[in-house]
Design an enzyme around this catalytic site. Structure first.
Site, short mmCIF file in Angstrom:
data_model
loop_
_atom_site.label_atom_id
_atom_site.label_comp_id
_atom_site.label_asym_id
_atom_site.label_seq_id
_atom_site.Cartn_x
_atom_site.Cartn_y
_atom_site.Cartn_z
CB SER A 151 26.74 31.18 70.10
OG SER A 151 25.47 30.78 70.59
CE1 TYR A 164 28.61 26.50 72.55
CE2 TYR A 164 26.87 28.12 72.83
CZ TYR A 164 27.63 27.31 72.01
OH TYR A 164 27.41 27.32 70.63
N1 LIG Z 1 23.84 24.33 66.45
C1 LIG Z 1 23.54 25.42 67.09
O1 LIG Z 1 22.39 25.63 67.54
C2 LIG Z 1 24.59 26.49 67.30
C3 LIG Z 1 24.16 27.74 67.78
C4 LIG Z 1 25.10 28.72 67.98
C5 LIG Z 1 26.43 28.51 67.68
N2 LIG Z 1 26.83 27.28 67.21
C6 LIG Z 1 28.26 27.11 66.93
O2 LIG Z 1 28.43 26.68 65.60
C7 LIG Z 1 29.68 26.00 65.48
C8 LIG Z 1 29.46 24.71 64.71
O3 LIG Z 1 28.62 23.87 65.49
P1 LIG Z 1 27.48 22.93 64.87
O4 LIG Z 1 26.21 23.31 65.50
O5 LIG Z 1 27.61 22.90 63.41
O6 LIG Z 1 27.90 21.54 65.56
P2 LIG Z 1 28.35 20.13 64.97
O7 LIG Z 1 28.61 19.30 66.16
O8 LIG Z 1 27.37 19.65 63.97
O9 LIG Z 1 29.72 20.46 64.22
C9 LIG Z 1 30.88 20.82 64.91
C10 LIG Z 1 32.09 20.21 64.21
O10 LIG Z 1 33.27 20.66 64.88
C11 LIG Z 1 34.16 19.56 64.98
N3 LIG Z 1 35.07 19.76 66.10
C12 LIG Z 1 34.79 19.72 67.43
N4 LIG Z 1 35.90 19.92 68.14
C13 LIG Z 1 36.92 20.10 67.26
C14 LIG Z 1 38.30 20.35 67.38
N5 LIG Z 1 38.90 20.43 68.58
N6 LIG Z 1 39.04 20.50 66.26
C15 LIG Z 1 38.47 20.40 65.04
N7 LIG Z 1 37.16 20.15 64.86
C16 LIG Z 1 36.39 20.00 65.95
C17 LIG Z 1 33.25 18.35 65.18
O11 LIG Z 1 33.91 17.12 64.87
C18 LIG Z 1 32.09 18.68 64.25
O12 LIG Z 1 32.32 18.15 62.97
C19 LIG Z 1 30.19 25.80 66.90
O13 LIG Z 1 31.20 26.76 67.17
C20 LIG Z 1 28.97 26.06 67.75
O14 LIG Z 1 29.30 26.50 69.04
C21 LIG Z 1 25.94 26.27 67.00
#
Ligand SMILES: NC(=O)c1ccc[n+]([C@@H]2O[C@H](COP(=O)([O-])OP(=O)(O)OC[C@H]3O[C@@H](n4cnc5c(N)ncnc54)[C@H](O)[C@@H]3O)[C@@H](O)[C@H]2O)c1
Length: 284
Positions: A151, A164
Site C-alpha cells: 500500500s 495497517y
Molecule cells: N482500496 C484501497 O484503497 C487500497 C489501498 C492500498 C492497498 N490496498 C490493499 O489492496 C488489497 C486488496 O484490497 P481491496 O481494496 O481490493 O479490498 P476488498 O475488500 O475489495 O477486497 C479484499 C478481498 O480480500 C478478501 N479477504 C479478506 N481477508 C481474507 C482472508 N483472511 N483470506 C482470504 N481472503 C480474504 C475479502 O473477502 C475481499 O474479497 C489489500 O491487501 C489492501 O490492503 C487497498
C-alpha cells in the site's frame, strides 16, 4: 491477422496465475485482467460466494478460472491450497498475494485484538503464501513472478493507521528482501502500492474513535475520489512486465508524498501531523 494490440492482450496465454482476495476490489480486477490476457487463474478468497461469482464472470467471457475458498490466515489451509494448485498445474507464473483488510483508529482506541487480526491477514497471510508457494516455484523449472499488494501506507504511513501501516511496510520489506534473494534464481518480486482505490475495503474496515466517527465520510470519499481497481490491475501487470520492485498506483496519488519523504522525512512528518489534525481534530 493478429495485431500488435491483440498480441499484447494475450501476453499471459498458457500461463498460470494465483490471486488471493480475488472476490472483490483489486484482486477481482487483476484476476479478470489476467484471464482476459490468456492466463488460467486460480482465484482464492475467504468469501466463497464472491470468489465463485468472479469465476463465473471470467468463464462467461471465455476465460479459464478455478475458485478456491481460502482463509489466508490459516497456514495449513494455504499449504493445502498450494499443493492443490501445483497438483493441477505443476507451475505458477504469477502469484498475486493480495488478500487484505483495513484498519483505522487512534492508538488509544486500538485493541490488542485489532493488532492480531490485521497482522494475521495483512502480514502472516502473506508470509504463509510465500512459504507455501515460493519453494515450489523455485522447483518448477521456469521463471515466475510474485506480486504482493502492499500500500501507499507502506511507503508513506499516515497518522491513525499505525496497525495497517505496520503490516504494509512489512510487505514492502518482505518483497524487497525476497526480490534480492530470488532474482538470480528466476523469481522477481513486486510490491504493489495502491493509493486511494474505490473498493469495499473502507466500508469493511474496523475503524474506531474519531476515525470511526467519520467512516461514512471516508467511504463516500473513496467511492467518489477513489481510482478504479481496474486501473490498479493494469498498472500492476505493467509493474510485473517491467520487473519493478515497487509499483505505485496510481502514480499521481502515491508519488508526491513519497518523494517528499525521500527528500525530507522531517518535512513529510510535519505534513503528516498537519493533515491528521485537519481531518480528525482531537479534543486537545
Ligand atoms: N482500496 C484501497 O484503497 C487500497 C489501498 C492500498 C492497498 N490496498 C490493499 O489492496 C488489497 C486488496 O484490497 P481491496 O481494496 O481490493 O479490498 P476488498 O475488500 O475489495 O477486497 C479484499 C478481498 O480480500 C478478501 N479477504 C479478506 N481477508 C481474507 C482472508 N483472511 N483470506 C482470504 N481472503 C480474504 C475479502 O473477502 C475481499 O474479497 C489489500 O491487501 C489492501 O490492503 C487497498
Amino acid at each position: 491477422m493478429a495485431t500488435a494490440g491483440s498480441l499484447q492482450q494475450r501476453d499471459y496465454a498458457g500461463k498460470i496465475a494465483v490471486v488471493t482476495g480475488a472476490g472483490s476490489g483489486i484482486g477481482r480486477s487483476t484476476a479478470k485482467l489476467l484471464a482476459q490476457r490468456g492466463a488460467k487463474v486460480h482465484l482464492a478468497d475467504i468469501n466463497a460466494e464472491s470468489v465463485e461469482k468472479v469465476r463465473d464472470e471470467i468463464r462467461l467471457t471465455g476465460g479459464d478460472a478455478v475458485a478456491h475458498t481460502l482463509d489466508t490466515t490459516d497456514a495449513d489451509a494455504v499449504e493445502v491450497f498450494a499443493a492443490a494448485v501445483f497438483a493441477e498445474d505443476s507451475a505458477v507464473d504469477l502469484l498475486h498475494s493480495n488478500a487484505g483488510i483495513g484498519h483505522g483508529a487512534p492508538i488509544e482506541d486500538t485493541t490488542i485484538e485489532d493488532w492480531r487480526r490485521v497482522i494475521g491477514v495483512n502480514l502472516m497471510g502473506f508470509a504463509y503464501m510465500m512459504q507455501a508457494f515460493v519453494p515450489r516455484m523455485l522447483e518448477q523449472g521456469r521463471d515466475s513472478h510474485v506480486l504482493n499488494t502492499a500500500s501507499m501506507a507502506g511507503l508513506t504511513p499516515s497518522a491513525g493507521m499505525a496497525v495497517y501501516a505496520t503490516t504494509k511496510a512489512a510487505v514492502v520489506g518482505m518483497s524487497e528482501a525476497l526480490d534480492a534473494e530470488l532474482g538470480s534464481r528466476g523469481i522477481r518480486v513486486t510490491a504493489l502500492c495502491p493509493g486511494i482505490i474505490d473498493t469495499a475495503i473502507v466500508k469493511d474496515s474496523t475503524m474506531r474513535g474519531r476515525i470511526g466517527a467519520r467512516q461514512d465520510k471516508l467511504v463516500d470519499f473513496y467511492r467518489k475520489r477513489g481510482t478504479s481497481p481496474d486501473v490498479v490491475a493494469r498498472q500492476a501487470l505493467d509493474g510485473v512486465k517491467h520487473k519493478r520492485i515497487i509499483q505505485p498506483s496510481p502514480y499521481h496519488q502515491v508519488m508526491p508524498m513519497w518523494i517528499v519523504k525521500r527528500i525530507s522525512p522531517r518535512a513529510y512528518q510535519a505534513l503528516n501531523r498537519r493533515v491528521f489534525k485537519l481531518l480528525f481534530p482531537a479534543g486537545r
